[in-house]
Design a protein around this motif. Structure first.
Motif, PDB file in Angstrom:
ATOM      1  N   ALA A 154      55.745  35.771  20.937  1.00 24.07           N
ATOM      2  CA  ALA A 154      54.487  35.777  21.665  1.00 24.07           C
ATOM      3  C   ALA A 154      53.557  36.855  21.107  1.00 24.07           C
ATOM      4  N   GLU A 155      54.129  38.033  20.815  1.00 27.11           N
ATOM      5  CA  GLU A 155      53.327  39.118  20.254  1.00 27.11           C
ATOM      6  C   GLU A 155      52.810  38.747  18.863  1.00 27.11           C
ATOM      7  N   ARG A 156      53.665  38.119  18.087  1.00 27.36           N
ATOM      8  CA  ARG A 156      53.278  37.702  16.730  1.00 27.36           C
ATOM      9  C   ARG A 156      52.133  36.698  16.787  1.00 27.36           C
ATOM     10  N   ALA A 157      52.229  35.718  17.715  1.00 24.36           N
ATOM     11  CA  ALA A 157      51.174  34.718  17.856  1.00 24.36           C
ATOM     12  C   ALA A 157      49.875  35.370  18.308  1.00 24.36           C
ATOM     13  N   ALA A 158      49.960  36.318  19.242  1.00 23.19           N
ATOM     14  CA  ALA A 158      48.761  37.004  19.727  1.00 23.19           C
ATOM     15  C   ALA A 158      48.087  37.786  18.605  1.00 23.19           C
TER      16      ALA A 158
ATOM     17  N   GLN B 116      48.272  37.059  15.385  1.00 26.45           N
ATOM     18  CA  GLN B 116      47.670  36.078  14.490  1.00 26.45           C
ATOM     19  C   GLN B 116      46.326  35.598  15.023  1.00 26.45           C
ATOM     20  N   VAL B 117      46.289  35.323  16.317  1.00 29.67           N
ATOM     21  CA  VAL B 117      45.048  34.874  16.946  1.00 29.67           C
ATOM     22  C   VAL B 117      43.966  35.948  16.819  1.00 29.67           C
ATOM     23  N   ALA B 118      44.333  37.194  17.052  1.00 32.76           N
ATOM     24  CA  ALA B 118      43.371  38.288  16.984  1.00 32.76           C
ATOM     25  C   ALA B 118      42.796  38.444  15.578  1.00 32.76           C
ATOM     26  N   CYS B 119      43.648  38.446  14.578  1.00 35.65           N
ATOM     27  CA  CYS B 119      43.183  38.623  13.195  1.00 35.65           C
ATOM     28  C   CYS B 119      42.357  37.433  12.728  1.00 35.65           C
ATOM     29  N   LEU B 120      42.826  36.233  13.063  1.00 39.35           N
ATOM     30  CA  LEU B 120      42.098  35.037  12.651  1.00 39.35           C
ATOM     31  C   LEU B 120      40.735  34.987  13.343  1.00 39.35           C
ATOM     32  N   GLY B 121      40.673  35.441  14.588  1.00 41.46           N
ATOM     33  CA  GLY B 121      39.407  35.456  15.306  1.00 41.46           C
ATOM     34  C   GLY B 121      38.376  36.355  14.643  1.00 41.46           C
ATOM     35  N   VAL B 122      38.802  37.510  14.171  1.00 42.32           N
ATOM     36  CA  VAL B 122      37.887  38.426  13.475  1.00 42.32           C
ATOM     37  C   VAL B 122      37.345  37.770  12.212  1.00 42.32           C
TER      38      VAL B 122
ATOM     39  N   VAL C 282      48.599  44.351  10.544  1.00 45.38           N
ATOM     40  CA  VAL C 282      47.564  43.452  10.032  1.00 45.38           C
ATOM     41  C   VAL C 282      47.986  42.872   8.696  1.00 45.38           C
ATOM     42  N   ARG C 283      48.543  43.712   7.843  1.00 44.77           N
ATOM     43  CA  ARG C 283      48.979  43.243   6.520  1.00 44.77           C
ATOM     44  C   ARG C 283      50.033  42.141   6.655  1.00 44.77           C
ATOM     45  N   ALA C 284      50.989  42.316   7.561  1.00 46.85           N
ATOM     46  CA  ALA C 284      52.044  41.315   7.763  1.00 46.85           C
ATOM     47  C   ALA C 284      51.461  40.025   8.349  1.00 46.85           C
ATOM     48  N   VAL C 285      50.535  40.169   9.296  1.00 41.71           N
ATOM     49  CA  VAL C 285      49.911  38.992   9.904  1.00 41.71           C
ATOM     50  C   VAL C 285      49.133  38.207   8.864  1.00 41.71           C
ATOM     51  N   LEU C 286      48.376  38.905   8.025  1.00 46.31           N
ATOM     52  CA  LEU C 286      47.574  38.226   7.004  1.00 46.31           C
ATOM     53  C   LEU C 286      48.462  37.499   6.000  1.00 46.31           C
ATOM     54  N   ASP C 287      49.607  38.079   5.688  1.00 47.78           N
ATOM     55  CA  ASP C 287      50.541  37.387   4.781  1.00 47.78           C
ATOM     56  C   ASP C 287      50.982  36.059   5.401  1.00 47.78           C
ATOM     57  N   ASP C 288      51.260  36.094   6.719  1.00 51.06           N
ATOM     58  CA  ASP C 288      51.638  34.853   7.407  1.00 51.06           C
ATOM     59  C   ASP C 288      50.500  33.842   7.374  1.00 51.06           C
ATOM     60  N   LEU C 289      49.278  34.285   7.645  1.00 48.53           N
ATOM     61  CA  LEU C 289      48.123  33.384   7.693  1.00 48.53           C
ATOM     62  C   LEU C 289      47.789  32.821   6.317  1.00 48.53           C
ATOM     63  N   VAL C 290      48.034  33.608   5.280  1.00 50.09           N
ATOM     64  CA  VAL C 290      47.853  33.095   3.916  1.00 50.09           C
ATOM     65  C   VAL C 290      48.854  31.981   3.643  1.00 50.09           C
TER      66      VAL C 290
ATOM     67  N   TYR D 232      45.566  24.703  13.399  1.00 50.71           N
ATOM     68  CA  TYR D 232      45.588  26.064  12.857  1.00 50.71           C
ATOM     69  C   TYR D 232      46.969  26.553  12.439  1.00 50.71           C
ATOM     70  N   GLY D 233      48.020  25.901  12.933  1.00 53.10           N
ATOM     71  CA  GLY D 233      49.349  26.413  12.657  1.00 53.10           C
ATOM     72  C   GLY D 233      49.631  27.683  13.426  1.00 53.10           C
ATOM     73  N   VAL D 234      48.755  28.016  14.367  1.00 55.75           N
ATOM     74  CA  VAL D 234      48.856  29.223  15.173  1.00 55.75           C
ATOM     75  C   VAL D 234      48.775  28.817  16.639  1.00 55.75           C
ATOM     76  N   HIS D 235      49.693  29.310  17.440  1.00 60.59           N
ATOM     77  CA  HIS D 235      49.709  28.949  18.853  1.00 60.59           C
ATOM     78  C   HIS D 235      48.722  29.812  19.640  1.00 60.59           C
ATOM     79  N   GLY D 236      47.861  29.146  20.417  1.00 58.22           N
ATOM     80  CA  GLY D 236      46.973  29.879  21.312  1.00 58.22           C
ATOM     81  C   GLY D 236      45.620  30.225  20.746  1.00 58.22           C
ATOM     82  N   TYR D 237      45.298  29.742  19.538  1.00 60.06           N
ATOM     83  CA  TYR D 237      43.975  30.054  18.991  1.00 60.06           C
ATOM     84  C   TYR D 237      42.921  29.261  19.771  1.00 60.06           C
ATOM     85  N   PRO D 238      41.866  29.909  20.266  1.00 61.60           N
ATOM     86  CA  PRO D 238      40.894  29.223  21.126  1.00 61.60           C
ATOM     87  C   PRO D 238      40.024  28.232  20.365  1.00 61.60           C
ATOM     88  N   SER D 239      39.676  27.154  21.031  1.00 58.86           N
ATOM     89  CA  SER D 239      38.801  26.155  20.422  1.00 58.86           C
ATOM     90  C   SER D 239      37.398  26.734  20.241  1.00 58.86           C
ATOM     91  N   PRO D 240      36.748  26.432  19.130  1.00 59.73           N
ATOM     92  CA  PRO D 240      35.442  27.043  18.819  1.00 59.73           C
ATOM     93  C   PRO D 240      34.265  26.314  19.470  1.00 59.73           C
TER      94      PRO D 240
END
Length: 384
Positions: A10-14, A16-22, A46-54, A363-371
């Motif tokens: 849950a923390e990892r997903a949150a 990811q959502v935060a970084c992707l939102g920025v 942030v570095r670890a999250v970005l690696d996942d998002l890449v 998005y491959g990310v759980h919980g990312y808000p619809s734009p």
């Protein structure tokens, strides 16, 4: 799955959502330091999250300039063009399609008339027209709006407007044809959802949407979600046997005397035409009892009304509010406001619903808000 592992995920997903939102809101690539400051997360996190998002294909690294000696800081951008999400509004008079990138920005739009009569094939034609040079193989989800009662599996159960489509597994057929997830819902319900999310009902949880066009239609959004009902019949007031909203209703279609269409009647009324004003006032008096019943059952915060051009809606709102006031005992009542999305409400609701229902796939990310705000940002660019 144990509680500790669930908490970590849950923390990892949150994160990811935060970084992707920025990155989604930024107009240029951002460094790890910038993202860290914006999210409050540590640089290593942030570095670890970005690696996942890449790895997910949602973010890509770009070259970043440096003002001093040493290696340039790593910078990242949201890969918004890596996928597409579409919405289609199909009706008997044609289809509208909108295509958005992953950030919700409009990438294509088209309106397509039927050759002879509208059918499911018109959806693909509309998408092709909207796509232009875009590669529809990048579609990740498609939302479709249909007039009638739509089952949870995307099958049209009943429709006066498009009886030839009744019984067809629309979602299944389109998913096979397009190779992407497809969600289907009623057109007026999706219009109400769009108005609640990003239109005239924005900021309210409970909204009633009233559309007066070729027919009179109602949809309800409660606690921010479409009210479907146990049989998906919520708002289908025309399904009551023998029920007619008004004397000028013929098999659900509104027939006017002052002008041929409701939009023309309202335009004439707004211009001060006596016959049109009288017809609108009489019309409002006839529908007031039914609308008041809905308001007393639902008790919404606001009623969003669409009828004709935006500049003419005042000619409808004033007599409608006055007529409903006569029906209600208590002084508390919702505000009546003009639609903020106009004729695009349905197709915007369709694409927004695709983001809502298929977000994890998109998005491959759980919980990312619809734009939603981005989806509706360009609505003024299209004639209402």
């Amino acid at each position: 799955m144990d509680t500790a592992r669930e908490a970590v995920q849950a923390e990892r997903a949150a994160n990811q959502v935060a970084c992707l939102g920025v990155l989604a809101e930024a107009d240029e690539a951002c460094t790890i330091g910038v993202i860290s400051e914006a999210t409050g997360l540590s640089r290593p996190t942030v570095r670890a999250v970005l690696d996942d998002l890449v790895d997910l294909g949602m973010v890509e690294g770009v070259s970043a300039a440096t003002a001093g000696p040493g290696r340039p800081a790593r910078a990242f951008r949201f890969a918004r063009e890596g996928g597409l999400v579409a919405g289609v509004d199909l009706g008997p008079r044609g289809a509208r399609a909108i295509i958005c990138d992953l950030s919700g920005r409009r990438a294509g739009y088209a309106e397509v008339p039927p050759h002879k009569h509208a059918d499911v094939a018109l959806i693909s034609r509309a998408l092709d027209a909207a796509a232009g040079s875009l590669d529809l193989a990048r579609l990740r989800a498609v939302g479709v709006a249909l007039p009638g009662v739509v089952e949870t599996d995307g099958r049209l159960r009943a429709s006066l407007a498009m009886p030839d489509l009744v019984g067809l597994p629309v979602a299944e057929l389109l998913a096979k044809d397009l190779g992407s997830s497809v969600v289907v819902d009623n057109d007026i319900k999706l219009a109400g959802l769009a108005e609640q999310r990003a239109g005239a009902g924005r900021g309210y949880s409970d909204v009633v949407y009233l559309q007066i066009g070729h027919r009179l239609s109602v949809s309800i959004v409660l606690d921010g979600s479409i009210r479907q009902g146990s049989h998906r019949l919520a708002g289908e007031l025309g399904a009551q046997r023998g029920m007619r909203w008004t004397r000028n209703a013929r098999r659900g279609q509104l027939v006017w005397s002052a002008r041929p269409t409701s939009a023309q009647v309202l335009s004439a009324a707004a211009a001060g035409d006596a016959d049109a004003l009288a017809e609108v006032e009489d019309f409002c008096a006839q529908i007031a009892e039914r609308v008041a019943t809905v308001l007393l059952v639902v008790d919404p915060e606001v009623v969003v009304v669409r009828g004709g051009a935006a500049k003419d809606v005042g000619a409808l709102l004033r007599p409608l509010e006055a007529a409903i006031e006569k029906e209600l005992v208590f002084p508390e009542r919702p505000s009546f406001v003009a639609s903020g999305l106009g004729r695009e409400a349905v197709v915007l609701g369709a694409v927004g619903n695709a983001f809502d229902q298929c977000g994890s796939e998109i998005y491959g990310v759980h919980g990312y808000p619809s734009p939603w705000a981005r989806i509706t940002h360009d609505v003024e660019g299209i004639t209402k």
